[in-house]
Design a protein around this motif. Structure first.
Motif, PDB file in Angstrom:
ATOM      1  N   ILE A 100      38.454  16.909 -37.593  1.00  0.00           N
ATOM      2  CA  ILE A 100      38.722  15.370 -37.375  1.00  0.00           C
ATOM      3  C   ILE A 100      39.837  15.204 -38.467  1.00  0.00           C
ATOM      4  O   ILE A 100      39.539  15.577 -39.848  1.00  0.00           O
ATOM      5  N   SER A 101      40.855  14.470 -38.086  1.00  0.00           N
ATOM      6  CA  SER A 101      41.748  13.770 -38.988  1.00  0.00           C
ATOM      7  C   SER A 101      41.451  12.404 -38.955  1.00  0.00           C
ATOM      8  O   SER A 101      41.529  11.823 -37.874  1.00  0.00           O
ATOM      9  N   TYR A 152      40.630  16.443 -33.611  1.00  0.00           N
ATOM     10  CA  TYR A 152      40.506  15.085 -33.105  1.00  0.00           C
ATOM     11  C   TYR A 152      41.207  14.203 -34.129  1.00  0.00           C
ATOM     12  O   TYR A 152      41.242  14.764 -35.200  1.00  0.00           O
ATOM     13  N   ILE A 153      41.685  13.212 -33.715  1.00  0.00           N
ATOM     14  CA  ILE A 153      41.973  12.117 -34.856  1.00  0.00           C
ATOM     15  C   ILE A 153      41.113  10.759 -34.495  1.00  0.00           C
ATOM     16  O   ILE A 153      40.970  10.219 -33.077  1.00  0.00           O
ATOM     17  N   GLY A 213      50.722   8.413 -39.888  1.00  0.00           N
ATOM     18  CA  GLY A 213      49.524   9.022 -39.881  1.00  0.00           C
ATOM     19  C   GLY A 213      49.343   9.892 -38.885  1.00  0.00           C
ATOM     20  O   GLY A 213      48.752  11.072 -39.122  1.00  0.00           O
ATOM     21  N   ILE A 214      49.271   9.668 -37.680  1.00  0.00           N
ATOM     22  CA  ILE A 214      49.128  10.650 -36.579  1.00  0.00           C
ATOM     23  C   ILE A 214      49.932  11.726 -36.607  1.00  0.00           C
ATOM     24  O   ILE A 214      49.445  12.942 -36.261  1.00  0.00           O
ATOM     25  N   ALA A 215      51.164  11.401 -36.740  1.00  0.00           N
ATOM     26  CA  ALA A 215      52.275  12.531 -37.299  1.00  0.00           C
ATOM     27  C   ALA A 215      51.812  13.460 -38.144  1.00  0.00           C
ATOM     28  O   ALA A 215      52.244  14.741 -38.020  1.00  0.00           O
ATOM     29  N   THR A 216      51.189  13.304 -39.108  1.00  0.00           N
ATOM     30  CA  THR A 216      50.557  13.981 -40.240  1.00  0.00           C
ATOM     31  C   THR A 216      49.446  14.589 -40.075  1.00  0.00           C
ATOM     32  O   THR A 216      49.129  15.897 -40.568  1.00  0.00           O
ATOM     33  N   ALA A 217      48.801  14.227 -39.016  1.00  0.00           N
ATOM     34  CA  ALA A 217      47.204  14.888 -38.964  1.00  0.00           C
ATOM     35  C   ALA A 217      47.408  16.128 -38.353  1.00  0.00           C
ATOM     36  O   ALA A 217      48.217  16.624 -37.357  1.00  0.00           O
ATOM     37  N   THR A 218      46.337  17.111 -38.813  1.00  0.00           N
ATOM     38  CA  THR A 218      46.200  18.458 -38.194  1.00  0.00           C
ATOM     39  C   THR A 218      45.054  18.644 -37.546  1.00  0.00           C
ATOM     40  O   THR A 218      44.865  19.568 -37.258  1.00  0.00           O
TER      41      THR A 218
END
Length: 349
Positions: free
Chosen positions: A5-6, A85-86, A77-82
């Protein structure tokens, strides 16, 4: 190892409440958590607080941006998440102890496209549980997803809850789904941007798990982004309605009335938050802005496309007043605004 989870934390002028938010995240257990804190050029001391937590907890990553608004911050933030799930936490809210552990177990067992959970509204030292209880607890997948999640959204009626709610803070969403929503998100949608992302994903998901437990604390305060009402609200709302009309097209169950319902619900909230807040505006300016909202062609179209059947009598009156191109009086709106509901509840505690 890819994080499960991010969690994206949006930060802007929340210095007073930010430590409680970040403390609640440091207390979540597990190394499969990525916490992305997006400082949207906050002019207070929030940036230093973010950096201090990142130095103490390796799971934190901090993005410092020039102030560009909530949509651009969300997209960054979403573009950085790995993570697989977000999720999201606003910088003035906080997670319940053990929230990630509970959601981790559900994600491992059922692997849904979306997880939905309850929350607690916190207002003036009082708290009230809010249930997302239109769908029954448990997994809704494929045909059950169509029947239990999409068909309630297809209804013309604006009565009742809309199965999933607008807020991204009450959901974990599979990263590819939410990443696609963020790419499609127009930065002009600075009011209801979470509603756009939510329903973009709802129209494309095939499964949802509802965990009927309060895992999120939502702080009610008049200066939050959710409670903002300004001269630009109408432009932002009409941009949201146009974008949603396109976003929901892929839904296997047509949900053509959803953009109208989302638009009207946010417009009504904006009109009454304008009454209650916006201290920089005088009464005449507030009336003028509210009148422009009610008279706008998009409002007229939406009002006559939806049905008010099933609403309580006074709530039906609110929409009929607007259909007559009149600004609903403050006394009528406060009964249905979040502040009015919570003020009444506080009087009984």
């Amino acid at each position: 190892m890819q994080p499960l989870i991010s969690i994206i934390v949006l930060v802007y002028q929340v210095e007073t409440w930010l430590p409680q938010c970040l403390d609640s995240l440091t207390q979540q257990t597990g190394d499969d958590i990525e916490i992305i804190v997006v400082d949207d050029g906050s002019p207070d001391g929030s940036a230093a607080i973010c950096d201090a937590y990142a130095q103490r907890d390796a799971r934190f990553r901090v993005l410092h941006l020039e102030h560009g608004g909530i949509s651009l911050a969300r997209k960054a933030g979403i573009a950085t998440a790995t993570g697989q799930y977000i999720g999201a936490v606003d910088g003035d809210d906080w997670l319940a102890p053990g929230a990630v552990a509970r959601l981790r177990a559900v994600a491992a067992a059922c692997q849904p496209d979306m997880l939905l959970f309850d929350y607690i509204s916190y207002y003036r030292q009082a708290s009230f549980r809010r249930r997302m209880d239109v769908v029954s607890p448990g997994l809704h997948a494929n045909a059950a997803y169509d029947a239990d999640v999409l068909r309630p959204l297809a209804n013309r009626s604006i009565a009742g809850k809309q199965a999933v709610g607008n807020s991204l803070c009450l959901k974990w969403i599979r990263a590819p789904l939410l990443r696609a929503a963020a790419v499609a998100l127009n930065p002009d949608i600075a009011l209801g941007e979470d509603a756009f992302c939510t329903y973009y994903c709802v129209a494309r998901a095939r499964s949802l798990y509802y965990l009927a437990e309060p895992l999120y604390y939502y702080r009610q305060r008049p200066t939050s982004a959710t409670h903002s009402a300004d001269v630009d609200a109408l432009r932002r709302l009409t941009a949201l309605r146009r974008a949603l009309q396109i976003a929901v097209i892929p839904s296997p169950v047509p949900i053509p009335f959803l953009p109208d319902k989302a638009y009207l619900q946010l417009l009504v909230a904006s009109v009454f938050f304008l009454h209650d807040y916006a201290p920089e505006l005088n009464r005449q300016d507030k009336q003028r802005i509210a009148r422009n909202m009610v008279h706008h062609p998009a409002t007229k179209q939406a009002l006559w496309r939806i049905s008010v059947r099933g609403l309580p009598a006074k709530r039906r009156l609110l929409y009929w007043v607007m259909r007559m191109r009149l600004v609903p009086p403050r006394w009528l709106g406060r009964r249905f605004s979040e502040r009015g509901v919570l003020d009444a509840a506080c009087k009984t505690t």
